[in-house]
Design a protein around this motif. Structure first.
Motif, PDB file in Angstrom:
ATOM      1  N   GLY A  13       0.870  -1.176   0.000  1.00 26.19           N
ATOM      2  CA  GLY A  13       0.000   0.000   0.000  1.00 26.19           C
ATOM      3  C   GLY A  13       0.899   1.214   0.000  1.00 26.19           C
ATOM      4  N   ARG A  14       0.369   2.362  -0.464  1.00 30.16           N
ATOM      5  CA  ARG A  14       1.253   3.524  -0.592  1.00 30.16           C
ATOM      6  C   ARG A  14       1.539   4.224   0.734  1.00 30.16           C
ATOM      7  NH1 ARG A  14      -2.788   6.027  -4.652  1.00 30.16           N
ATOM      8  NH2 ARG A  14      -3.956   5.380  -2.827  1.00 30.16           N
ATOM      9  N   SER A  15       0.614   4.085   1.701  1.00 30.15           N
ATOM     10  CA  SER A  15       0.810   4.772   2.988  1.00 30.15           C
ATOM     11  C   SER A  15       1.623   3.889   3.931  1.00 30.15           C
ATOM     12  CB  SER A  15      -0.533   5.052   3.660  1.00 30.15           C
ATOM     13  OG  SER A  15      -1.489   5.399   2.714  1.00 30.15           O
ATOM     14  N   CYS A  42      -6.967  -5.314  -3.137  1.00 28.88           N
ATOM     15  CA  CYS A  42      -8.055  -4.701  -2.350  1.00 28.88           C
ATOM     16  C   CYS A  42      -7.973  -3.180  -2.503  1.00 28.88           C
ATOM     17  CB  CYS A  42      -7.933  -5.107  -0.882  1.00 28.88           C
ATOM     18  SG  CYS A  42      -7.807  -6.886  -0.652  1.00 28.88           S
ATOM     19  N   VAL A  43      -8.099  -2.707  -3.717  1.00 28.91           N
ATOM     20  CA  VAL A  43      -7.965  -1.273  -4.010  1.00 28.91           C
ATOM     21  C   VAL A  43      -9.278  -0.769  -4.616  1.00 28.91           C
ATOM     22  CG1 VAL A  43      -5.481  -1.463  -4.368  1.00 28.91           C
ATOM     23  CG2 VAL A  43      -6.993  -1.688  -6.332  1.00 28.91           C
ATOM     24  N   PRO A  44      -9.505   0.559  -4.583  1.00 26.86           N
ATOM     25  CA  PRO A  44     -10.751   1.080  -5.161  1.00 26.86           C
ATOM     26  C   PRO A  44     -10.931   0.616  -6.605  1.00 26.86           C
ATOM     27  CG  PRO A  44      -9.580   2.812  -3.980  1.00 26.86           C
ATOM     28  CD  PRO A  44      -8.673   1.626  -4.005  1.00 26.86           C
ATOM     29  N   ASP A  45     -12.184   0.477  -7.020  1.00 26.13           N
ATOM     30  CA  ASP A  45     -12.499  -0.052  -8.358  1.00 26.13           C
ATOM     31  C   ASP A  45     -11.694   0.636  -9.460  1.00 26.13           C
ATOM     32  OD1 ASP A  45     -14.325  -1.456  -6.906  1.00 26.13           O
ATOM     33  OD2 ASP A  45     -16.042  -0.979  -8.179  1.00 26.13           O
ATOM     34  N   ASP A  46     -11.596   1.967  -9.372  1.00 28.46           N
ATOM     35  CA  ASP A  46     -10.929   2.717 -10.439  1.00 28.46           C
ATOM     36  C   ASP A  46      -9.414   2.484 -10.484  1.00 28.46           C
ATOM     37  OD1 ASP A  46     -13.360   3.684 -11.087  1.00 28.46           O
ATOM     38  OD2 ASP A  46     -13.068   5.688 -10.241  1.00 28.46           O
ATOM     39  N   GLU A  50      -5.030  -0.182 -13.097  1.00 26.72           N
ATOM     40  CA  GLU A  50      -3.732   0.500 -12.955  1.00 26.72           C
ATOM     41  C   GLU A  50      -2.767  -0.329 -12.096  1.00 26.72           C
ATOM     42  OE1 GLU A  50      -2.454   4.632 -11.005  1.00 26.72           O
ATOM     43  OE2 GLU A  50      -4.233   4.751 -12.267  1.00 26.72           O
ATOM     44  N   VAL A  51      -3.275  -0.827 -10.958  1.00 29.14           N
ATOM     45  CA  VAL A  51      -2.425  -1.634 -10.064  1.00 29.14           C
ATOM     46  C   VAL A  51      -2.040  -2.950 -10.767  1.00 29.14           C
ATOM     47  CG1 VAL A  51      -2.344  -2.858  -7.842  1.00 29.14           C
ATOM     48  CG2 VAL A  51      -3.311  -0.563  -7.959  1.00 29.14           C
ATOM     49  N   ALA A  52      -2.987  -3.538 -11.508  1.00 26.43           N
ATOM     50  CA  ALA A  52      -2.680  -4.778 -12.248  1.00 26.43           C
ATOM     51  C   ALA A  52      -1.575  -4.518 -13.273  1.00 26.43           C
ATOM     52  CB  ALA A  52      -3.940  -5.304 -12.927  1.00 26.43           C
ATOM     53  N   MET A  70     -11.627  -7.163  -5.605  1.00 29.75           N
ATOM     54  CA  MET A  70     -12.769  -7.263  -4.685  1.00 29.75           C
ATOM     55  C   MET A  70     -14.020  -6.546  -5.186  1.00 29.75           C
ATOM     56  SD  MET A  70     -11.240  -8.833  -2.225  1.00 29.75           S
ATOM     57  CE  MET A  70      -9.786  -9.485  -3.040  1.00 29.75           C
ATOM     58  N   SER A  71     -13.987  -6.077  -6.415  1.00 31.94           N
ATOM     59  CA  SER A  71     -15.096  -5.245  -6.879  1.00 31.94           C
ATOM     60  C   SER A  71     -16.378  -6.038  -7.117  1.00 31.94           C
ATOM     61  CB  SER A  71     -14.683  -4.544  -8.183  1.00 31.94           C
ATOM     62  OG  SER A  71     -15.810  -3.938  -8.777  1.00 31.94           O
ATOM     63  N   GLY A  72     -17.503  -5.443  -6.713  1.00 34.31           N
ATOM     64  CA  GLY A  72     -18.797  -6.055  -6.978  1.00 34.31           C
ATOM     65  C   GLY A  72     -19.247  -5.816  -8.406  1.00 34.31           C
ATOM     66  N   HIS A  93     -15.929 -10.842  -4.577  1.00 36.15           N
ATOM     67  CA  HIS A  93     -16.617  -9.712  -3.930  1.00 36.15           C
ATOM     68  C   HIS A  93     -17.255 -10.105  -2.596  1.00 36.15           C
ATOM     69  CE1 HIS A  93     -20.199  -6.873  -3.546  1.00 36.15           C
ATOM     70  NE2 HIS A  93     -19.135  -6.116  -3.400  1.00 36.15           N
ATOM     71  N   PRO A  94     -16.727  -9.551  -1.485  1.00 33.78           N
ATOM     72  CA  PRO A  94     -17.380  -9.820  -0.201  1.00 33.78           C
ATOM     73  C   PRO A  94     -18.674  -9.016  -0.118  1.00 33.78           C
ATOM     74  CG  PRO A  94     -15.358  -8.513   0.112  1.00 33.78           C
ATOM     75  CD  PRO A  94     -15.591  -8.624  -1.356  1.00 33.78           C
ATOM     76  N   LEU A  95     -19.789  -9.723  -0.050  1.00 34.93           N
ATOM     77  CA  LEU A  95     -21.085  -9.040  -0.004  1.00 34.93           C
ATOM     78  C   LEU A  95     -21.359  -8.585   1.433  1.00 34.93           C
ATOM     79  CD1 LEU A  95     -23.573  -8.138  -1.558  1.00 34.93           C
ATOM     80  CD2 LEU A  95     -24.549 -10.393  -1.252  1.00 34.93           C
TER      81      LEU A  95
HETATM   82  N1  LIG Z   1     -15.733  -0.978   1.658  1.00 35.28           N
HETATM   83  C1  LIG Z   1     -16.660  -1.879   1.433  1.00 35.28           C
HETATM   84  O1  LIG Z   1     -17.672  -1.973   2.145  1.00 35.28           O
HETATM   85  C2  LIG Z   1     -16.495  -2.887   0.315  1.00 35.28           C
HETATM   86  C3  LIG Z   1     -17.337  -4.018   0.270  1.00 35.28           C
HETATM   87  C4  LIG Z   1     -17.173  -4.961  -0.728  1.00 35.28           C
HETATM   88  C5  LIG Z   1     -16.205  -4.772  -1.687  1.00 35.28           C
HETATM   89  N2  LIG Z   1     -15.421  -3.661  -1.670  1.00 35.28           N
HETATM   90  C6  LIG Z   1     -14.427  -3.514  -2.733  1.00 35.28           C
HETATM   91  O2  LIG Z   1     -13.129  -3.565  -2.154  1.00 35.28           O
HETATM   92  C7  LIG Z   1     -12.237  -2.735  -2.929  1.00 35.28           C
HETATM   93  C8  LIG Z   1     -11.571  -1.734  -1.998  1.00 35.28           C
HETATM   94  O3  LIG Z   1     -12.575  -0.928  -1.442  1.00 35.28           O
HETATM   95  P1  LIG Z   1     -12.317  -0.093  -0.088  1.00 35.28           P
HETATM   96  O4  LIG Z   1     -13.628   0.469   0.340  1.00 35.28           O
HETATM   97  O5  LIG Z   1     -11.532  -0.950   0.853  1.00 35.28           O
HETATM   98  O6  LIG Z   1     -11.412   1.051  -0.685  1.00 35.28           O
HETATM   99  P2  LIG Z   1     -10.453   2.120   0.048  1.00 35.28           P
HETATM  100  O7  LIG Z   1     -10.603   1.997   1.528  1.00 35.28           O
HETATM  101  O8  LIG Z   1     -10.708   3.436  -0.603  1.00 35.28           O
HETATM  102  O9  LIG Z   1      -9.016   1.657  -0.420  1.00 35.28           O
HETATM  103  C9  LIG Z   1      -8.389   0.491   0.033  1.00 35.28           C
HETATM  104  C10 LIG Z   1      -6.903   0.639  -0.053  1.00 35.28           C
HETATM  105  O10 LIG Z   1      -6.456   0.741  -1.403  1.00 35.28           O
HETATM  106  C11 LIG Z   1      -5.145   1.306  -1.346  1.00 35.28           C
HETATM  107  N3  LIG Z   1      -4.849   1.894  -2.648  1.00 35.28           N
HETATM  108  C12 LIG Z   1      -5.559   2.832  -3.321  1.00 35.28           C
HETATM  109  N4  LIG Z   1      -4.980   3.108  -4.495  1.00 35.28           N
HETATM  110  C13 LIG Z   1      -3.865   2.318  -4.581  1.00 35.28           C
HETATM  111  C14 LIG Z   1      -2.829   2.146  -5.521  1.00 35.28           C
HETATM  112  N5  LIG Z   1      -2.833   2.857  -6.659  1.00 35.28           N
HETATM  113  N6  LIG Z   1      -1.865   1.249  -5.255  1.00 35.28           N
HETATM  114  C15 LIG Z   1      -1.878   0.537  -4.113  1.00 35.28           C
HETATM  115  N7  LIG Z   1      -2.802   0.664  -3.177  1.00 35.28           N
HETATM  116  C16 LIG Z   1      -3.783   1.542  -3.401  1.00 35.28           C
HETATM  117  C17 LIG Z   1      -5.224   2.338  -0.233  1.00 35.28           C
HETATM  118  O11 LIG Z   1      -4.022   2.307   0.523  1.00 35.28           O
HETATM  119  P3  LIG Z   1      -2.829   3.356   0.219  1.00 35.28           P
HETATM  120  O12 LIG Z   1      -3.487   4.709   0.087  1.00 35.28           O
HETATM  121  O13 LIG Z   1      -1.950   3.213   1.373  1.00 35.28           O
HETATM  122  O14 LIG Z   1      -2.217   2.907  -1.041  1.00 35.28           O
HETATM  123  C18 LIG Z   1      -6.369   1.855   0.656  1.00 35.28           C
HETATM  124  O15 LIG Z   1      -5.963   1.451   1.944  1.00 35.28           O
HETATM  125  C19 LIG Z   1     -13.082  -2.091  -4.030  1.00 35.28           C
HETATM  126  O16 LIG Z   1     -12.938  -2.851  -5.210  1.00 35.28           O
HETATM  127  C20 LIG Z   1     -14.499  -2.189  -3.493  1.00 35.28           C
HETATM  128  O17 LIG Z   1     -15.468  -2.230  -4.532  1.00 35.28           O
HETATM  129  C21 LIG Z   1     -15.526  -2.723  -0.690  1.00 35.28           C
END
Ligand SMILES: NC(=O)c1ccc[n+]([C@@H]2O[C@H](COP(=O)([O-])OP(=O)(O)OC[C@H]3O[C@@H](n4cnc5c(N)ncnc54)[C@H](OP(=O)(O)O)[C@@H]3O)[C@@H](O)[C@H]2O)c1
Length: 267
Positions: A13-15, A42-46, A50-52, A70-72, A93-95
């Motif tokens: 992760g970057r932080s 486990c990174v945001p959908d967008d 890019e990460v891949a 993990m994207s739905g 995708h964890p529901l």
């Molecule tokens: N939150 C939910 O309730 C939930 C439920 C089911 C599925 N999901 C899915 O899980 C995924 C993550 O969601 P989230 O809510 O956990 O997102 P998030 O909290 O916004 O981000 C998760 C982590 O991604 C890392 N990240 C972001 N951009 C990155 C990059 N370019 N390279 C490496 N690490 C990066 C961030 O860490 P750093 O900033 O340290 O890099 C952050 O800790 C998504 O696909 C979402 O659809 C989420």
């Protein structure tokens, strides 16, 4: 509780994450993997593609690797760049909704909805069971509709409660107070929904055909709450549709309610 543990190689992760000894901040410091390995993105959908792409430049060998995001909404095709390197890919995708820090226990008993390559899905099903969750396969084509349903159920429920608390604030309830007041009502509603269809679980003025109660609601939506009138009209119209569909409201009563809801005349 299943105590089986998988060896963890690294967390990227970057932080900075001081409390995680295996955390690395630069992708080029990730260990090079040559055998079977599971990569969880486990990174945001967008950010998935890019990460891949960044990972594809990494010196690991991908032929025995499984990669998952993990994207739905998105399918395994978001990981095509790694598939081309030989990896098997899936969406996993964890529901469940994870707000802020969530304990590992919040994964237990939930569904993990997955699609992708056969080898990845076999591992995905094992992983889901290992963490105490329930695997469920879905077709790639169904994912957008599945995600729409999940977002309505989870995100819009939160929005509804936000609006309810906002309305209570108008009569002096603090946010925590409003939260406490409404929680048992919400718990009762979700308990009903666990065992009944939506039509059966419906209570309140619309399904009872109490036109004057609906009229009073609309009258209350004046002045400071006027901005919520379109929301109320939409939700009341949908509630009327549900009540008619489940044969609990006559067409005649429904007409009266809809006429009241859509009336431009201030009540
Ligand atoms: N939150 C939910 O309730 C939930 C439920 C089911 C599925 N999901 C899915 O899980 C995924 C993550 O969601 P989230 O809510 O956990 O997102 P998030 O909290 O916004 O981000 C998760 C982590 O991604 C890392 N990240 C972001 N951009 C990155 C990059 N370019 N390279 C490496 N690490 C990066 C961030 O860490 P750093 O900033 O340290 O890099 C952050 O800790 C998504 O696909 C979402 O659809 C989420």
């Amino acid at each position: 509780m299943n105590q089986t543990r998988l060896p963890l190689e690294a967390i990227f992760g970057r932080s900075p994450r001081q409390n995680l000894p295996l955390a690395v901040q630069k992708m080029n410091t990730l260990p090079h993997v040559t055998g079977p390995c599971l990569w969880l993105l486990c990174v945001p959908d967008d950010q998935i593609t890019e990460v891949a792409q960044e990972l594809a430049a990494h010196k690991s060998q991908w032929h025995e690797a499984v990669v998952a995001h993990m994207s739905g909404l998105h399918t395994a095709s978001a990981l095509d760049v790694l598939r081309k390197k030989g990896a098997s890919a899936m969406s996993f995708h964890p529901l469940q909704t994870f707000a802020a820090e969530a304990p590992a226990e919040s994964l237990r008993e939930i569904y993990i909805v997955m699609e992708g390559d056969p080898a990845a899905l076999t591992l995905g099903e094992q992983l889901a069971r290992l963490i105490g969750a329930k695997p469920r396969r879905i077709s790639s084509e169904a994912k957008p509709t599945y995600h729409l349903a999940a977002s309505i159920a989870s995100n819009f429920l939160v929005t509804l409660m936000g609006i309810s608390r906002e309305v209570l604030a108008k009569i002096g309830f603090s946010e925590p107070d409003a939260r406490t007041l409404m929680q048992t009502l919400v718990d009762g509603t979700t308990a009903n929904l666990r065992n009944l269809s939506a039509g059966e679980a419906l209570t309140g003025p619309v399904v009872r055909g109490d036109v004057h109660t609906v009229e009073q609601h609309l009258a209350t939506l004046k002045d400071e709450l006027a901005g919520l009138k379109p929301f109320y009209q939409l939700m009341a119209a949908e509630t009327t549709r549900l009540a008619v569909q489940s044969e609990r409201l006559s067409a005649e009563k429904a007409q009266s309610i809809l006429a009241q809801i859509l009336s431009e005349t201030p009540s």
